[in-house]
Design an enzyme around this catalytic site. Structure first.
Site, PDB file in Angstrom:
ATOM      1  N   ARG A   1       0.770  -1.112   0.329  1.00 29.22           N
ATOM      2  CA  ARG A   1      -0.085  -0.033  -0.085  1.00 29.22           C
ATOM      3  C   ARG A   1       0.933   1.253   0.124  1.00 29.22           C
ATOM      4  O   ARG A   1       1.946   1.293   0.740  1.00 29.22           O
ATOM      5  CB  ARG A   1      -0.817  -0.097   1.454  1.00 29.22           C
ATOM      6  CG  ARG A   1      -1.793   1.089   1.385  1.00 29.22           C
ATOM      7  CD  ARG A   1      -2.783   1.003   2.428  1.00 29.22           C
ATOM      8  NE  ARG A   1      -3.531  -0.213   2.623  1.00 29.22           N
ATOM      9  CZ  ARG A   1      -3.951  -0.760   3.853  1.00 29.22           C
ATOM     10  NH1 ARG A   1      -3.668  -0.180   4.947  1.00 29.22           N
ATOM     11  NH2 ARG A   1      -4.546  -1.725   3.802  1.00 29.22           N
TER      12      ARG A   1
ATOM     13  N   ARG B   1      -1.560   6.572  10.048  1.00 29.84           N
ATOM     14  CA  ARG B   1      -1.591   6.046   8.629  1.00 29.84           C
ATOM     15  C   ARG B   1      -1.714   7.362   7.790  1.00 29.84           C
ATOM     16  O   ARG B   1      -1.407   8.603   7.916  1.00 29.84           O
ATOM     17  CB  ARG B   1      -2.804   5.402   8.447  1.00 29.84           C
ATOM     18  CG  ARG B   1      -2.942   4.073   9.377  1.00 29.84           C
ATOM     19  CD  ARG B   1      -2.054   3.053   8.938  1.00 29.84           C
ATOM     20  NE  ARG B   1      -2.079   1.891   9.630  1.00 29.84           N
ATOM     21  CZ  ARG B   1      -3.062   0.790   9.706  1.00 29.84           C
ATOM     22  NH1 ARG B   1      -3.782   0.939   8.578  1.00 29.84           N
ATOM     23  NH2 ARG B   1      -3.034  -0.345  10.238  1.00 29.84           N
TER      24      ARG B   1
ATOM     25  N   LYS C   1      -3.147   1.477  15.002  1.00 30.96           N
ATOM     26  CA  LYS C   1      -3.113   2.533  14.201  1.00 30.96           C
ATOM     27  C   LYS C   1      -3.769   3.917  14.493  1.00 30.96           C
ATOM     28  O   LYS C   1      -4.859   3.924  15.316  1.00 30.96           O
ATOM     29  CB  LYS C   1      -3.694   2.122  12.749  1.00 30.96           C
ATOM     30  CG  LYS C   1      -5.289   1.587  12.970  1.00 30.96           C
ATOM     31  CD  LYS C   1      -5.865   1.017  11.786  1.00 30.96           C
ATOM     32  CE  LYS C   1      -7.353   0.384  11.881  1.00 30.96           C
ATOM     33  NZ  LYS C   1      -7.652  -0.587  10.827  1.00 30.96           N
TER      34      LYS C   1
ATOM     35  N   LYS D   1      -5.362   7.577  12.716  1.00 23.32           N
ATOM     36  CA  LYS D   1      -5.740   8.010  11.387  1.00 23.32           C
ATOM     37  C   LYS D   1      -5.994   9.643  11.560  1.00 23.32           C
ATOM     38  O   LYS D   1      -6.668   9.858  12.361  1.00 23.32           O
ATOM     39  CB  LYS D   1      -6.860   7.176  10.951  1.00 23.32           C
ATOM     40  CG  LYS D   1      -6.816   5.915  10.700  1.00 23.32           C
ATOM     41  CD  LYS D   1      -8.054   5.254   9.919  1.00 23.32           C
ATOM     42  CE  LYS D   1      -7.696   3.869   9.744  1.00 23.32           C
ATOM     43  NZ  LYS D   1      -9.134   2.850   9.394  1.00 23.32           N
TER      44      LYS D   1
ATOM     45  N   CYS E   1     -14.994  -2.941   0.426  1.00 23.86           N
ATOM     46  CA  CYS E   1     -13.696  -3.414   0.595  1.00 23.86           C
ATOM     47  C   CYS E   1     -13.501  -4.635  -0.042  1.00 23.86           C
ATOM     48  O   CYS E   1     -14.298  -5.051  -0.709  1.00 23.86           O
ATOM     49  CB  CYS E   1     -13.491  -3.562   2.204  1.00 23.86           C
ATOM     50  SG  CYS E   1     -14.473  -5.294   2.826  1.00 23.86           S
TER      51      CYS E   1
ATOM     52  N   CYS F   1      -8.248 -10.996   1.607  1.00 19.31           N
ATOM     53  CA  CYS F   1      -8.427 -10.614   2.922  1.00 19.31           C
ATOM     54  C   CYS F   1      -8.394 -11.592   3.938  1.00 19.31           C
ATOM     55  O   CYS F   1      -9.358 -12.172   3.670  1.00 19.31           O
ATOM     56  CB  CYS F   1      -9.092  -9.426   3.141  1.00 19.31           C
ATOM     57  SG  CYS F   1      -9.474  -8.889   4.955  1.00 19.31           S
TER      58      CYS F   1
ATOM     59  N   CYS G   1     -16.185  -7.801   6.864  1.00 21.15           N
ATOM     60  CA  CYS G   1     -16.064  -8.373   8.183  1.00 21.15           C
ATOM     61  C   CYS G   1     -16.499  -7.041   8.928  1.00 21.15           C
ATOM     62  O   CYS G   1     -16.662  -5.819   8.120  1.00 21.15           O
ATOM     63  CB  CYS G   1     -14.708  -8.870   8.539  1.00 21.15           C
ATOM     64  SG  CYS G   1     -13.563  -7.333   8.480  1.00 21.15           S
TER      65      CYS G   1
ATOM     66  N   CYS H   1     -13.567  -1.332   6.869  1.00 20.29           N
ATOM     67  CA  CYS H   1     -12.553  -0.485   6.046  1.00 20.29           C
ATOM     68  C   CYS H   1     -13.212   0.406   4.895  1.00 20.29           C
ATOM     69  O   CYS H   1     -12.797   1.406   4.475  1.00 20.29           O
ATOM     70  CB  CYS H   1     -11.763  -1.729   5.233  1.00 20.29           C
ATOM     71  SG  CYS H   1     -10.604  -2.527   6.421  1.00 20.29           S
TER      72      CYS H   1
END
Length: 641
Positions: free
Chosen positions: A77, A146, A232, A234, A454, A460, A499, A503
């Site tokens: 990414r 991120r 993480k 953001k 996603c 994934c 899930c 995302c």
């Protein structure tokens, strides 16, 4: 200065691993060339900090069950603050996807690109190429800040957009890892290939905070220390009134505030947003950010460092499901958070400046930049850049980038803007888009235009249900149902994830599907079109085969009881989840049943044979090389003639 965390109690295995990794070097540095096609579990955790996730093709799991080796590959990414993709970087990514990847690129919901299908043996070569073409992957994943988002529109006559882009880059640099592992492992220590940061950023990082609590705790990693963050973090920077960055969903959001002379005065500050959760675990939450005040531009670095340091010190390092910054805000409340923040940033924040209502923007189609040039927004369904019958998106973007050398900007909703287009280039670029089947905004079904998904299967490892691959059919079925109900002109924001990690930000959508089992989804309702309100869970498990049955009562109720110009999300929020459920429970469909179209009626007839006759028939098939059907029919015709 040594690492000195306040929260030094019992920690997870990942925390121990980070601390022993020599600032994110091990075990990547030893495993990269060990001859295995995969990284160890410890390696996978550290690999994230370098912008990569190890994945398996889950469509091939049955092969593994038969004793065949699992097919490992890496997803990589980009770190692209504000979504900027220089044309040189795009050309490089396009070629890398064909040479080393799965021949596609994927725009993320945080303004980066992902490459899928990279073998471990090629990972270093890909990262080297990305970095030498004005890109990077460090800071795109892992327990650090991120990719910093900003509104994608490259307006040149609206200074607030320039300020947002400028500070997206500066904050990304401020919070980037400093220990040099990325350069040591992937670039053999070469740092000069990347752009240098602004001097005020360098000075701000080195500066210790003015409060009693330390913002800097390590000589090597001033802000992060040896263990980095609990999870993480953001950040987004927004422009007043423009919510293209989904500002309420971030751990930290800043809104640009300018004065009458269009000079940057500072930022309104929002904290504590976050959408990741788990099914059947009420301790995991979704939350939108709180407004905590205004910070002058001269103090913004110190405030950002203070907020990140507070999360570093007080975030849960034992339970990773409880480690995001949002849990501090949820459990402390805003006032306690502000009091503790004063220990790191000892200046009370001013009241936030008044703002206009936030609106969603996608910037598709043609727009003037304000300097005599143009940009054009291109829709990328589910963010997937590829070529297939009827659409050659990958071809079009490659041709435009190679011929015109215009930079791209990715949007937080998986679309792409082509920028800096001269007036005499518009016609030729539009011809390329037309030839390659790229639709204008008014040609795109609005359900598709305002949807996100996603990746989920097959890459994934967390996916429970399909997402990207399921979305086109789901939207087509929803549109068909709306037409049957006389709501053919309606649209709303639809999002789907495989899930509950969220995302594609489903918990802000008007209608969302969150994978809960194979072919089953939790349904969320009542978010707003402008992404300013959380949705609520409506159904725990809706099987994909029952999609129409589950949604028809909601759409019928919407048509029956909506107020003038009310959106579907606003209607669901006004009615409330319990009212919607009660209506659905007593709803009796008045729609006529649809007759199956285009299906042949099965007119085959079956005759049971004795075991002896069946064995003789099998032998005849092997000897004659014909089918059972042909042999039986020939024998019957001869016998009955």
């Amino acid at each position: 200065m040594t690492n000195n965390l306040i929260n030094a109690g019992k920690v997870s295995k990942v925390e121990v691993l980070k601390q022993k990794s020599d600032f994110l070097r091990g075990p990547i540095n030893t495993e990269l060339n060990d001859g295995n096609p995969f990284f160890s579990q410890d390696g996978i955790q550290i690999l994230k900090f370098h912008g990569s996730y190890q994945q398996k093709d889950r469509d091939l799991e049955k092969a593994k069950a038969k004793g065949e080796e699992a097919q490992y590959s890496m997803m990589l990414r980009t770190r692209s603050p504000g979504g900027l993709i220089p044309w040189q970087l795009y050309v490089a990514l396009d070629k890398l996807s064909d040479r080393y990847g799965n021949h596609t690129l994927r725009a993320t919901t945080r303004q980066g690109f992902q490459l899928h299908g990279i073998l471990k043996e090629n990972l270093k070569a890909v990262i080297v190429d990305i970095t030498k073409n004005m890109g990077s992957t460090v800071g795109a994943c892992g327990d650090i800040n991120r990719n910093v988002m900003a509104p994608p529109a490259p307006f040149k006559n609206k200074p607030e957009y320039d300020y947002a882009r400028e500070y997206a880059v500066k904050l990304a640099d401020l919070l980037a890892p400093q220990a040099g592992a990325y350069y040591d492992i992937w670039l053999d220590g070469e740092v000069a290939v990347t752009a240098s940061e602004a001097p005020d950023v360098t000075e701000a990082r080195k500066r210790q905070g003015a409060g009693t609590a330390k913002t800097n705790i390590s000589d090597i990693e001033p802000i992060y220390g040896t263990q980095y963050l609990p999870r993480k973090f953001k950040i987004a920077i927004a422009v007043a009134g423009d919510n293209s960055v989904d500002l309420y969903t971030n751990d930290l959001s800043l809104v640009v505030i300018t004065n009458a002379a269009n000079e940057l005065e500072g930022f309104n500050v929002y904290v504590g947003g976050g959408l990741g959760r788990a099914h059947n675990n009420d301790a995991t939450i979704v939350r939108i950010a709180d407004s905590i005040g205004f910070v002058p531009v001269a103090q913004v670095y110190d405030l950002v460092k203070a907020i990140v340091a507070l999360q570093r010190d007080y975030g849960d390092r034992h339970n990773r499901r409880h480690s995001r910054f949002k849990y501090i805000l949820e459990e402390w409340g805003v006032e306690k958070f502000k009091q503790v923040l004063l220990e790191y940033y000892p200046t009370k924040l001013a009241d936030p400046r008044e703002l206009p209502p936030f609106k969603y923007q996608d910037y598709l189609g043609w727009h003037e930049q304000g300097d005599g040039k143009y940009f054009v927004g291109v829709s990328i369904e589910s963010g997937r850049v590829l070529d297939h019958e009827g659409l050659q998106l990958k071809t079009a973007l490659r041709e435009i980038s190679e011929k015109f050398h215009h930079d791209f900007v990715l949007t937080p909703n998986q679309n792409l803007l082509i920028t800096e287009i001269a007036a005499d280039e518009k016609e030729e670029i539009q011809k390329i888009l037309d030839r390659c089947g790229i639709l204008a905004p008014d040609q795109i079904d609005t359900l598709v235009r305002y949807s996100m998904a996603c990746p989920a299967f097959p890459t994934c490892g967390l996916a429970i249900a399909e997402s990207e691959r399921a979305l086109p059919d789901i939207l087509a079925r929803i549109r068909k149902l709306l037409v049957r109900l006389g709501l053919e002109d309606e649209t709303f924001v639809t999002r789907i994830t495989g899930c509950p990690n969220g995302c594609a930000r489903p918990y802000m959508a008007e209608l969302a599907f969150v994978g809960s089992a194979v072919d089953e989804y939790q349904v969320w309702l009542g978010g707003s079109f402008n992404s300013t309100r959380l949705a609520q869970p409506y159904v725990q498990r809706l099987h994909i085969n029952n999609l129409e049955k589950g949604l028809e009562p909601l759409f019928f109720y919407f048509k029956k009881d909506r107020v003038e110009d009310e959106s579907f999300g606003d209607f669901c929020d006004r009615k409330g989840i319990e009212d919607l459920r009660q209506f659905a429970e007593t709803y009796v469909s008045e729609l006529p049943e649809e007759k199956a179209k285009g299906k042949r009626r099965d007119v085959r007839h079956r005759v049971t044979l004795s075991a002896k006759s069946f064995e003789l028939l099998k032998k005849a098939v092997e000897e004659q090389g014909s089918s059972m059907k042909d042999i039986v029919e020939a024998a019957l015709e001869k016998y009955l003639a």
